[in-house]
Motif scaffolding. Structure first.
Motif, short mmCIF file in Angstrom:
data_model
loop_
_atom_site.label_atom_id
_atom_site.label_comp_id
_atom_site.label_asym_id
_atom_site.label_seq_id
_atom_site.Cartn_x
_atom_site.Cartn_y
_atom_site.Cartn_z
N MET A 427 1.25 -1.27 -0.16
CA MET A 427 -0.05 0.19 -0.26
C MET A 427 1.22 1.16 -0.09
O MET A 427 2.09 1.01 0.68
CB MET A 427 -0.80 0.25 1.15
N ASP A 428 0.36 2.13 -0.66
CA ASP A 428 1.27 3.64 -1.03
C ASP A 428 0.71 4.60 0.62
O ASP A 428 0.05 4.03 1.11
CB ASP A 428 1.38 3.79 -1.77
N GLU A 429 1.63 5.69 0.65
CA GLU A 429 0.75 6.36 1.39
C GLU A 429 -0.45 7.17 1.48
O GLU A 429 -1.29 8.09 2.19
CB GLU A 429 2.03 7.57 1.52
N ASN A 430 -0.71 6.80 -0.01
CA ASN A 430 -2.23 7.27 -0.13
C ASN A 430 -3.42 6.28 0.39
O ASN A 430 -5.07 6.31 0.25
CB ASN A 430 -2.25 7.98 -1.76
N GLY A 431 -2.81 5.15 0.82
CA GLY A 431 -3.98 4.53 0.37
C GLY A 431 -4.03 3.39 -0.90
O GLY A 431 -4.47 2.38 -0.25
N TYR A 432 -3.17 3.45 -1.63
CA TYR A 432 -3.31 2.60 -3.18
C TYR A 432 -3.43 1.46 -2.80
O TYR A 432 -1.95 1.89 -1.87
CB TYR A 432 -3.31 3.63 -4.32
N CYS A 433 -3.52 0.45 -2.80
CA CYS A 433 -2.69 -0.84 -2.87
C CYS A 433 -2.11 -1.20 -4.21
O CYS A 433 -3.26 -1.62 -5.77
CB CYS A 433 -4.27 -1.85 -2.05
N LYS A 434 -1.27 -2.17 -4.26
CA LYS A 434 -1.06 -3.33 -5.09
C LYS A 434 -0.44 -4.55 -4.98
O LYS A 434 -0.52 -4.66 -4.23
CB LYS A 434 0.92 -2.64 -6.12
N ILE A 435 -1.29 -5.66 -5.21
CA ILE A 435 -1.52 -6.73 -5.16
C ILE A 435 -0.55 -7.93 -5.83
O ILE A 435 -0.37 -7.10 -7.08
CB ILE A 435 -2.47 -7.72 -6.06
N THR A 436 0.19 -8.28 -5.29
CA THR A 436 1.33 -8.77 -5.91
C THR A 436 1.69 -10.25 -6.07
O THR A 436 2.49 -10.59 -6.79
CB THR A 436 2.98 -8.19 -4.70
N GLY A 437 0.81 -10.68 -5.29
CA GLY A 437 0.46 -12.18 -5.81
C GLY A 437 0.06 -12.76 -4.78
O GLY A 437 -0.67 -12.21 -3.61
N ARG A 438 -0.92 -14.17 -4.20
CA ARG A 438 -1.02 -15.14 -3.55
C ARG A 438 -0.06 -15.79 -2.67
O ARG A 438 1.26 -15.82 -3.53
CB ARG A 438 -1.39 -16.28 -4.47
N ILE A 439 -0.46 -15.10 -1.54
CA ILE A 439 0.47 -16.18 -0.76
C ILE A 439 1.20 -17.43 -0.76
O ILE A 439 2.30 -17.95 -0.92
CB ILE A 439 0.29 -15.91 0.40
N LYS A 440 0.10 -18.23 -1.61
CA LYS A 440 0.22 -19.60 -2.07
C LYS A 440 0.86 -19.44 -3.54
O LYS A 440 1.77 -20.21 -4.01
CB LYS A 440 -0.79 -20.61 -2.17
N GLN A 441 0.69 -18.37 -4.07
CA GLN A 441 1.78 -18.34 -5.76
C GLN A 441 2.91 -17.68 -5.81
O GLN A 441 3.10 -18.10 -6.83
CB GLN A 441 -0.35 -17.95 -6.64
N MET A 442 3.44 -17.39 -4.62
CA MET A 442 4.73 -17.07 -4.63
C MET A 442 5.21 -18.60 -5.41
O MET A 442 5.78 -19.08 -4.61
CB MET A 442 4.99 -16.08 -3.73
N ILE A 443 6.55 -18.16 -6.15
CA ILE A 443 7.49 -18.87 -6.89
C ILE A 443 8.84 -18.74 -6.01
O ILE A 443 9.12 -17.81 -5.68
CB ILE A 443 7.70 -18.37 -8.29
N ILE A 444 9.05 -20.11 -5.16
CA ILE A 444 10.64 -19.31 -5.08
C ILE A 444 11.44 -19.88 -5.70
O ILE A 444 11.82 -21.98 -5.08
CB ILE A 444 10.47 -19.99 -2.58
#
Length: 547
Positions: A427-444
């Protein structure tokens, strides 16, 4: 705090029908069907009385298994008027899934159409309950699905053992206005009024219990963010059985006296024809729908100049697709919504006045009346702006819980009422959100966290790429490797090496897909969510990575 509406779903329609009686409410151009809000409300009242005559009581669960037919919307409001709970059944379901939902939901009545795409619904239901064909309508007795007593057919001929929808509406004439009013008076805005089953991208579908208060307000605020008025006309190609259709489309429209113009089964040509013919000002869709419309060979023939707004959501919105929708479809005020069924579904939304940059790079800020925070995955502490963690939401839109699954409910709603979405966000300082992935979808991969969305956005910029999905596949050395499934634009060819070459020097080497597959489509839930776990399972088999 935003002023919330106090109506039940049924009461909302009464209020709007009184306020905008002559406005178009529901229009099906292909059927020559056009109801004003007055006519639509009258029909819903008539069917509500028919449901009472059938013996359906407040709190009874009634299921609907149909694509976007007019009866779907009628039933949504008719059932709500008497406090019956509408259980929405995914159109893509087959026998095992249908049996599971009918049983898990304790539905007493099923409303259904004849078929959808390649699925014969009548044959499917008869496989689940073979007794149906020989039983008296309304008196079904089956040990496998013990709650189900009545099946109502939507369509012309009525299969054995079923009642017809038209007959139910007719039966309503035997019930007085006073009888209906007496039942309506007992319905509370905090009663469960809909049960939507989560798409089941993981495990068994769960019945999400949603109240009138959840749904009416979510629909209303989503409409507000699009600046809906009684002059707007929304083309609806997204399925009603999903929150995108029933809330972001139907309730966003009804709460503003906006006209609803559904497309029964998605077809890009029909969407374009409908927008032009009915002078629609708004259109909804998942990114794959917008891609299909923009790339239709006859796209340039249509006058879409009446369009202004709508929602592109359901899965991550590719920047290039959003830009083309703005430029070529006149959707200068298109928004994106982020949420999930458990939150009725909207949590955040971009606003019509947001810059194109904000609209393509974020999913907006919290809807009015909703709270959003980002928490540390390890310890649950609230994180400052710019730090990645799990997105949590709280407010009027959070579900009552999962039907008959208290343990599952406790896993996602904490003691302070925060819904844990399972999605990673910043979330940025103006409250706008970026979805970066699912916790389970992350590739490690070799200790590096890789977020599929980042690579997808990059590959979308290649002129030959129409759509792309990135997911992880197992690897002995690194734990996981990156794989890309790419749909190419019509009439072009591309090689695996070309894809890798395009990435070189532009994204980190560990993010460059080790495997590339060119496909014609993706496995999807019927609500348009791409099932990455299925892509992964297919790849494991094809690449012999079982070990």
């Amino acid at each position: 705090m935003a002023q919330q509406l106090e109506y039940t779903v049924g009461g909302l329609l009464d209020h709007i029908a009184a306020r905008y009686p002559d406005n178009d409410a529901l229009v099906y151009p292909e059927r020559g069907l056009r109801y004003s809000y007055r006519e639509f409300n009258e029909l819903c009242r008539q069917v509500a009385k028919g449901l009472l005559k059938l013996g359906i009581k407040k709190g009874d669960n009634i299921a609907i298994w149909a694509y976007n037919v007019p009866e779907w919307v009628v039933l949504m409001f008719a059932g709500a008027k008497i406090g019956a709970v509408l259980v929405t059944v995914n159109t893509a379901y087959k026998t095992a899934e249908l049996e599971y939902i009918l049983n898990q939901s304790d539905s007493t009545t099923l409303f259904m159409v004849k078929s959808w795409k390649d699925t014969d619904y009548v044959a499917t239901l008869n496989e689940v309950v073979p007794e149906l064909a020989t039983s008296e309508p309304g008196k079904l007795d089956n040990a496998k699905v013990p709650f189900l007593k009545t099946v109502v057919f939507i369509g012309d001929e009525t299969p054995a053992g079923m009642l017809n929808f038209a007959r139910v509406a007719e039966m309503g004439k035997e019930v007085t206005d006073a009888e209906l009013a007496a039942v309506e008076a007992t319905v509370d805005k905090h009663d469960t009024i809909q049960m939507q089953y989560t798409s089941g991208t993981t495990g068994f579908p769960k019945g999400v219990m949603l109240t009138s208060h959840n749904l009416v307000n979510n629909g209303f605020f989503i409409g507000e963010c699009m600046k809906f008025t009684d002059k707007d006309r929304l083309c609806i190609p997204v399925p009603f059985f999903h929150c995108f259709g029933s809330v972001l489309a139907v309730l966003a429209s009804v709460s503003h006296g906006t006209a609803m113009v559904p497309v029964e089964i998605f077809d890009p040509l029909k969407v374009l024809q409908t927008i032009e013919k009915e002078r629609c000002t708004a259109v909804h869709g998942v990114p794959t729908m917008f891609i299909a419309e923009l790339e239709h060979p006859e796209f340039s023939k249509f006058d879409l100049s009446t369009l202004r707004t709508g929602i592109m959501a359901g899965s991550v919105c590719p920047i290039e697709v959003m830009k083309r929708a703005v430029k070529d479809m006149h959707l200068t005020e298109i928004t994106s919504v982020y949420g999930q069924t458990e939150s009725s579904p909207g949590i955040t939304q971009t606003r019509t006045e947001d810059s194109i940059e904000l609209r393509v790079s974020t999913v907006g800020r919290a809807l009015p009346g909703a709270e959003v925070k980002i928490v540390d995955i390890e310890n649950g502490a609230t994180l400052p702006p710019g730090k990645q963690g799990e997105l949590c939401a709280r407010g009027y839109m959070v579900m009552k819980g999962y039907y008959k699954m208290p343990e599952e409910t406790a896993k996602v709603i904490d003691s302070d009422g925060w819904l844990h979405t399972g999605d990673l966000a910043v979330m940025d300082e103006n409250g706008y959100c970026k979805i970066t992935g699912r916790i389970k979808q992350m590739i490690i991969r070799g200790g590096e966290n890789i977020y599929p969305k980042e690579i997808e956005e990059f590959l979308y910029t290649h002129p030959k790429v129409s759509d792309v999905q990135i997911y992880g596949v197992p690897d002995r050395k690194y734990g996981e490797q990156v794989m890309a499934a790419i749909i190419l634009k019509k009439g072009v060819e591309m090689t695996e090496d070309e894809v890798k070459e395009f990435c070189k020097g532009k994204i980190a080497n560990y993010k460059i897909p080790k495997y590339v597959k060119f496909v014609d489509g993706y496995p999807m839930t019927a609500s348009g969510k791409i099932q990455k776990f299925k892509l992964r399972d297919m790849a494991i088999k094809e690449l012999h990575l079982e070990e």
